[in-house]
Design an enzyme around this catalytic site. Structure first.
Site, mmCIF file in Angstrom:
data_model
loop_
_atom_site.group_PDB
_atom_site.id
_atom_site.type_symbol
_atom_site.label_atom_id
_atom_site.label_comp_id
_atom_site.label_asym_id
_atom_site.label_seq_id
_atom_site.Cartn_x
_atom_site.Cartn_y
_atom_site.Cartn_z
ATOM 1 N N GLU A 1 -22.856 -13.578 13.557
ATOM 2 C CA GLU A 1 -24.189 -14.022 13.966
ATOM 3 C C GLU A 1 -24.157 -14.352 15.465
ATOM 4 O O GLU A 1 -23.285 -15.090 15.925
ATOM 5 C CB GLU A 1 -24.612 -15.247 13.145
ATOM 6 N N LYS B 1 -23.833 -27.451 8.456
ATOM 7 C CA LYS B 1 -25.215 -27.335 8.925
ATOM 8 C C LYS B 1 -26.065 -27.597 7.690
ATOM 9 O O LYS B 1 -26.084 -26.779 6.765
ATOM 10 C CB LYS B 1 -25.443 -25.927 9.465
ATOM 11 N N GLU C 1 -32.755 -24.848 9.199
ATOM 12 C CA GLU C 1 -33.027 -23.408 9.131
ATOM 13 C C GLU C 1 -32.681 -22.838 7.758
ATOM 14 O O GLU C 1 -32.039 -21.790 7.640
ATOM 15 C CB GLU C 1 -32.269 -22.672 10.251
ATOM 16 N N ASP D 1 -32.289 -25.522 22.117
ATOM 17 C CA ASP D 1 -31.350 -24.545 21.550
ATOM 18 C C ASP D 1 -30.626 -23.741 22.631
ATOM 19 O O ASP D 1 -30.939 -22.564 22.832
ATOM 20 C CB ASP D 1 -32.111 -23.592 20.609
ATOM 21 N N GLU E 1 -26.063 -16.069 23.595
ATOM 22 C CA GLU E 1 -27.301 -15.754 22.866
ATOM 23 C C GLU E 1 -28.521 -15.735 23.776
ATOM 24 O O GLU E 1 -29.329 -14.807 23.721
ATOM 25 C CB GLU E 1 -27.496 -16.777 21.741
ATOM 26 N N TRP F 1 -41.597 -21.574 14.866
ATOM 27 C CA TRP F 1 -40.297 -22.047 15.342
ATOM 28 C C TRP F 1 -40.369 -23.197 16.342
ATOM 29 O O TRP F 1 -39.341 -23.781 16.704
ATOM 30 C CB TRP F 1 -39.501 -20.886 15.953
HETATM 31 C C1 GCV Z 1 -26.105 -20.073 13.243
HETATM 32 C C2 GCV Z 1 -29.955 -20.771 16.745
HETATM 33 C C3 GCV Z 1 -29.484 -19.371 16.469
HETATM 34 C C4 GCV Z 1 -29.055 -19.206 15.025
HETATM 35 C C5 GCV Z 1 -27.974 -20.252 14.721
HETATM 36 C C6 GCV Z 1 -28.569 -21.631 14.981
HETATM 37 C C7 GCV Z 1 -27.590 -22.756 14.771
HETATM 38 O O1 GCV Z 1 -31.163 -21.016 16.110
HETATM 39 O O2 GCV Z 1 -30.487 -18.472 16.807
HETATM 40 O O3 GCV Z 1 -28.561 -17.906 14.869
HETATM 41 O O4 GCV Z 1 -27.505 -20.150 13.410
HETATM 42 O O5 GCV Z 1 -29.009 -21.709 16.313
HETATM 43 O O6 GCV Z 1 -27.110 -23.285 15.764
HETATM 44 O O7 GCV Z 1 -27.305 -23.111 13.649
#
Ligand code: GCV
Length: 712
Positions: free
Chosen positions: A191, A313, A317, A396, A424, A574
């Site tokens: 990811e 986590k 999400e 983020d 990212e 979001w």
């Molecule tokens: C692993 C962001 C990223 C997600 C990630 C999330 C997190 O939203 O886009 O891909 O998920 O952070 O830190 O848990």
């Protein structure tokens, strides 16, 4: 450069002549054989026993075999040496070289002052006449001392070198891999991974390339990292099984990394008692659930005695968590901590919790507030082996955002600060974006005001018991580890800043350049060094210039987060908005008229961010909604600043590419080609950003560029 020279350079840069049959053929990053030349040409004595001492011995032996030096392991007879690695503790009749090294070391420690302890990982480097001495209290210190000698090259043997004592500022220096075991239908094998597949997993199984994992461990140890988690924090069915049925796969990785002093952690699903244990609930206050975690955790430690702990986590999400049972994050984290405590493990509980089903029409819900609102009231309720892991910013991992107020709001909790090495939001390893200066700024930020403690001090904690520094990893099975060869520097820099957050990031970059492009392996070392600094030093600010302006954030394409998408998230669930209209742009997060987010900071910054007079320009649109004509401290208006920075950003990227072309023939051709190709994409993408952002704001505002440049 002629063909012979090119082959020679390639031999220096790649492990294509393995000293051992199972050595992988990948780019050696910051540990090319050449970096060991100075050490490998010496007479070296290694004194001590145990797994990590064996690693030191192995590294030294390999270097000496290549460069003509000699190595002795705890000889009982006298030998003439140039370098001694020894533990401080007394033992029976060590050789006179060790005795001399120890007593010189003790004198040096007294000179330095505060000499009593080097700690679990620290070391001393000193000179004793013609001999360089590395002393440590524990074997890990010798390992870190070894890599320090490598970094210093010939300078480690300079007779005039004064003694140095090194101890890490942060106890845990950890990388989180967002690697999936089974390929995720949307997120793939890794990811937010931009370097190919995972080095651990492939298509639902272990990848089986243990030599590569071992090489990774070496690189991490040489940068200072001492912990990793091996799977994604979004835990799906296959990944959940790593805790039980597939624990052997984790144990295998732990076995390979142990000789490099790296402890393995595992991301687990909060729902494990249900999905793995067959229980009807995962309620953290349920006795059966607690017993399941306790028993499962014992099994983990039976298999991996130095297991680090869990990463979680939860309620984020779509991941399961304690909210389902009417419990809070302290209840959830404490349950896991209770299972881990008797075995010496910790739970890293992430504070990345927010409502991702927001209604964009609702102006009162502010994603930036969420982590504080959930976690600050829980301060004091977490067990001592819970580490609350907080993303460095409230949203983020943006290119620019303020520091998260949670970090200053939980004095009775162990806090780890989370960074993102994987790019990212910072160009996805297609763009050069050296993040050292940004992380350094974040770690030096003083949340209580300029005279107060810095973020790094919070992560270090009182008497070193803080949660440390964590980052999302950026490596994959790519030949260069990181897709973009220059992105290796971000990984290296993370480790070095986690060891010492006060280090100058440009000096760290310089260190990385010297190791990765050894002067003896390049035709014109000064040119290479200068070019790399010119390209990389300011590349994060360049990236900032051509992307979302003045801290407003996002404006990326939804989903993959690459390239411009100004309104991509504006009407989504979001919670990441910019609120641009014909009159102005930015998010009003003030107490006076906005979401009140500024009030989450201690008074100094609560005031500074609240007021337009004192809010720093670079964060203006994060905190305020202002007219396009608003005049910045820089003297420019917001709209003109947007135009100017976006034109400048593209010019800078074009200059980077020009500069890179001057290295053709100077460095490993494979590195040269890969970077050149990525710079072409960076120029293309930066141009797209410039034109979309400028055009968007021109069309919204109707204000022309003062300098009449092309806007569409
Ligand atoms: C692993 C962001 C990223 C997600 C990630 C999330 C997190 O939203 O886009 O891909 O998920 O952070 O830190 O848990």
């Amino acid at each position: 450069m002629n063909a012979d020279e090119s082959v020679h350079l390639e031999q220096l840069m790649f492990v294509d002549d393995p000293m051992e049959p199972n050595e992988p053929r990948v780019h050696p990053a910051w540990l090319p054989p050449e970096a060991f030349r100075s050490l490998g040409a010496r007479r070296v004595l290694v004194h001590g026993d145990g797994l990590l001492v064996d690693t030191v011995l192995h590294e030294v032996s390999r270097a000496c075999a290549r460069y003509g030096g000699r190595v002795w392991h705890s000889p009982s007879w006298d030998v003439d040496v140039d370098l001694v690695f020894a533990l401080r503790g007394a033992d029976e009749s060590p050789s006179s070289a060790v005795r001399a090294a120890r007593s010189a070391g003790e004198v040096a420690l007294t000179e330095i002052g505060d000499g009593a302890s080097l700690g679990d990982e620290g070391f001393l480097l000193a000179r004793d006449g013609d001999v360089t001495v590395v002393l440590a209290d524990a074997p890990a210190g010798l390992l870190y001392g070894l890599f320090h000698v490598v970094r210093l090259c010939a300078a480690a043997f300079d007779p005039e070198r004064p003694p140095e004592r090194h101890r890490p500022a942060l106890r845990r220096r950890m990388l989180d891999h967002w690697d999936n075991v089974a390929v995720h239908p949307v997120m793939g094998q890794v990811e937010r991974g931009y370097a190919g597949g995972s080095i651990f997993w492939r298509d639902g199984r272990p990848r089986g390339d243990l030599a590569r994992i071992r090489e990774y461990g070496r690189l991490l140890a040489a940068s200072g990292v001492n912990a990793i988690s091996v799977n994604n924090v979004n835990v799906a069915r296959t990944e959940a099984l790593l805790l039980t049925d597939r624990l052997g796969d984790v144990a295998e990785i732990a076995d390979v990394l142990r000789p490099y002093h790296i402890r393995v952690h595992l991301s687990v699903t909060f729902a494990a008692p249900v999905v793995l244990g067959g229980l009807s609930t995962a309620d953290p206050l349920d006795e059966g659930v607690r017993a399941w975690w306790a028993a499962t955790t014992r099994t983990v430690y039976d298999r991996i005695p130095d297991f680090g702990g869990y990463v979680v986590k939860a309620d984020s999400e779509g991941q399961p968590g304690p909210f389902t049972y009417g419990r809070d994050h302290a209840d959830g984290a404490n349950m896991l901590a209770e299972a881990l405590a008797p075995l010496g493990g910790v739970v890293h509980w992430r504070a990345f919790v927010y409502n991702h089903h927001q209604d964009w029409r609702d102006r009162s819900t502010d994603r930036a507030r969420a982590a504080y609102d959930h976690f600050a009231p829980l301060d004091g309720r977490f067990r001592t082996n819970v580490v609350v892991q907080v993303k460095f910013g409230p949203v983020d991992f943006q290119t620019r955002e303020p520091v998260s107020p949670v970090i200053a709001a939980m004095p009775a909790t162990r806090i780890a600060v989370e960074l993102q090495v994987t790019q990212e939001y910072t160009g996805q390893q297609r763009h050069v974006c050296h993040l050292g200066p940004w992380w350094s700024e974040v770690l030096r930020f003083a949340p209580w005001g300029p005279d107060g403690r810095a973020l790094a001090d919070v992560a270090a904690g009182e008497s070193g018991v803080g949660g440390g520094l964590v980052a999302v990893a950026n490596v994959g099975d790519d030949l260069f580890w990181t897709g973009h060869p220059l992105a290796q520097a971000n990984l290296y820099t993370f480790g070095r800043l986690a060891w010492d957050p006060r280090r100058d990031p440009t000096a760290v970059l310089d260190e990385w350049i010297t190791l990765t492009f050894p002067p003896s392996a390049t035709a014109d070392p000064d040119l290479v060094r200068r070019a790399l600094h010119e390209i990389m030093d300011d590349s994060w600010r360049t990236y900032e210039r051509y992307t979302a302006p003045l801290g407003v954030g996002f404006m990326v394409n939804p989903g993959d987060h690459y390239g411009p998408g100004v309104d991509g998230y504006e009407y989504t669930r979001w919670g990441t908005y910019h609120f641009a209209d014909r009159d102005g742009v930015g998010v009003d997060r003030t107490r006076a008229s906005g979401t009140g987010f500024t009030g989450q900071y201690p008074p100094y910054w609560a005031e500074a961010y609240e007021s337009l007079e004192t809010c720093p320009d670079e964060l203006l649109l994060f905190f305020h909604h202002v007219p396009y004509g608003h005049v910045l401290h820089s003297g420019s208006t917001v709209i003109q600043h947007i135009y100017d920075t976006h034109f400048a950003g593209v010019e800078e990227v074009t200059a980077m590419r020009r500069r890179w072309l001057t290295l053709n023939g100077m460095i490993d051709p494979a590195v040269y080609e890969r970077v050149a190709e990525r710079l072409d994409e960076q120029v293309r993408c930066a141009t797209e950003w410039r034109d979309q952002i400028n055009t968007y704001f021109y069309r919204k505002s109707g204000v022309p560029d003062e300098r009449g440049r092309d806007i569409y």
